[in-house]
Design a protein around this motif. Sequence first.
Motif, PDB file in Angstrom:
ATOM      1  N   GLN A 258      24.968  22.128  51.437  1.00 42.29           N
ATOM      2  CA  GLN A 258      23.710  23.073  51.679  1.00 42.29           C
ATOM      3  C   GLN A 258      22.810  22.221  51.556  1.00 42.29           C
ATOM      4  O   GLN A 258      22.372  22.249  49.546  1.00 42.29           O
ATOM      5  CB  GLN A 258      24.471  24.318  51.743  1.00 42.29           C
TER       6      GLN A 258
ATOM      7  N   GLN B 213      18.955  25.437  49.323  1.00 45.14           N
ATOM      8  CA  GLN B 213      18.904  26.215  49.436  1.00 45.14           C
ATOM      9  C   GLN B 213      16.947  25.673  48.719  1.00 45.14           C
ATOM     10  O   GLN B 213      16.812  25.168  47.909  1.00 45.14           O
ATOM     11  CB  GLN B 213      19.313  27.386  48.483  1.00 45.14           C
ATOM     12  N   TYR B 214      16.128  26.930  48.852  1.00 46.85           N
ATOM     13  CA  TYR B 214      15.227  27.133  48.428  1.00 46.85           C
ATOM     14  C   TYR B 214      15.175  27.788  47.318  1.00 46.85           C
ATOM     15  O   TYR B 214      15.508  29.001  47.312  1.00 46.85           O
ATOM     16  CB  TYR B 214      13.801  27.653  49.747  1.00 46.85           C
TER      17      TYR B 214
ATOM     18  N   ILE C 233      13.474  22.747  46.611  1.00 53.07           N
ATOM     19  CA  ILE C 233      14.788  22.441  47.140  1.00 53.07           C
ATOM     20  C   ILE C 233      16.319  21.512  46.337  1.00 53.07           C
ATOM     21  O   ILE C 233      15.781  20.901  45.769  1.00 53.07           O
ATOM     22  CB  ILE C 233      14.242  21.548  48.669  1.00 53.07           C
TER      23      ILE C 233
ATOM     24  N   MET D 136      18.988  23.795  56.680  1.00 49.62           N
ATOM     25  CA  MET D 136      19.433  23.644  55.318  1.00 49.62           C
ATOM     26  C   MET D 136      20.561  23.311  55.377  1.00 49.62           C
ATOM     27  O   MET D 136      21.371  23.810  53.925  1.00 49.62           O
ATOM     28  CB  MET D 136      19.517  25.484  54.601  1.00 49.62           C
TER      29      MET D 136
ATOM     30  N   THR E 263      16.154  20.370  56.790  1.00 50.55           N
ATOM     31  CA  THR E 263      14.686  21.271  56.342  1.00 50.55           C
ATOM     32  C   THR E 263      14.004  19.827  56.659  1.00 50.55           C
ATOM     33  O   THR E 263      13.386  19.454  57.563  1.00 50.55           O
ATOM     34  CB  THR E 263      15.063  20.795  54.961  1.00 50.55           C
TER      35      THR E 263
END
Length: 382
Positions: A100, A102-103, A119, A187, A204
């Motif tokens: 996964q 993540q921002y 990211i 994501m 993304t």
Amino acid sequence: MLTIVAGPGKLPPMTDAVPRLSPIHDRHVALGAKFAPFGGWEMPLEYPGGGVIREHTAVRTAVGIFDVSHLGKARVRGDGAAAFVNACLANDLDRIGAGQAQYTLACEPATGGVVDDIIAYRYADDHVFLIPNAANTAEVVRRLRAVAPPALTVTDEHPDYAIFAVQGPSSAAVLAALGLPTEHGYMSFEQATLEGVDLVVCRTGYTGEHGYELVVPAAGAGVVWDAVLTAGDSAGILPCGLGARDTLRTEMGYALHGQDLSPDITPVQGRVGWAVGWNKPEFWGREPLLAEKAAGPRRTLRGLEAVGRAIPRPHMTVYAGDQAIGEVTSGTFSPTKKVGIALALIDTAAGVKDGDVIEVDIRGRRAEMKVVKPPFVTPSVR
């Protein structure tokens, strides 16, 4: 608890006398691209045959492909890599698992200002891949290396990979025609192979549309770019430049580092506090950000939509009556809504609310703008 000392102060920004080029620069030249400098790189701004508006519309209605190889690439490996990154960057990496993305944010320890937005791709507890912004990659790597335990390696892989963003309603069909994975969730990412090239397919993007980003070894970039364009021909795929990328992201209200976020603009002010793990015991900038959140920010990023035909641009002054109350940080013409739109930092003390009409000084003339909550268009990322 893993204890991380605050990163050292900032280095001067990276300046390249000779701009870096994408691994497929020759393809862009052959397509007749207009180029522009961006973060030390020379990248396509737009292509002939309709330019920004045509490319923007292709992404909203069909599919476009962007070369965003200027984006940074860095890797943290070793026992405890994910825990280390989590103790440095703002978002809570433990909210996601392997496979996964993540921002997240790298913040100034003393002020909470945003050094960069990033990211993070979590491969495993001992492996995290990071995509910072082009001009900030060396600084992000430097800060992480400065505090990394000896067991960890932080490598700058900026020139080693190309990144292509395939975005739009038909993006999944185009990639599926190539045998690439497309069903993974937003994501998240999967590894795959295309014509002998190993790559990563990430769900993304920066456009607000359903889309993917392909992280490709630089040596195989041309093969992948050509394959995607060929597969997307029947879907009306267009190569798209950074001009359309900017109008698309502004319609979504996505922040651009250096304009809407910066070392002088915190996540609280920039309204990206959702990307902060407020309950984490440590991350760079935790104390000043907690204090600002509790007290309330002195200014906040708001959306503006032109009442008439005016087009706001960065650095234009925002007024309520005769009082200057803020500044436009991003502004453009929205090809989707056919109206000027902007993001602007507005003084909290001005008491501005959504629906209020204020003014922007556009080259000496006041233009009315309605305060709205972004996004300016309906998102279709999922």
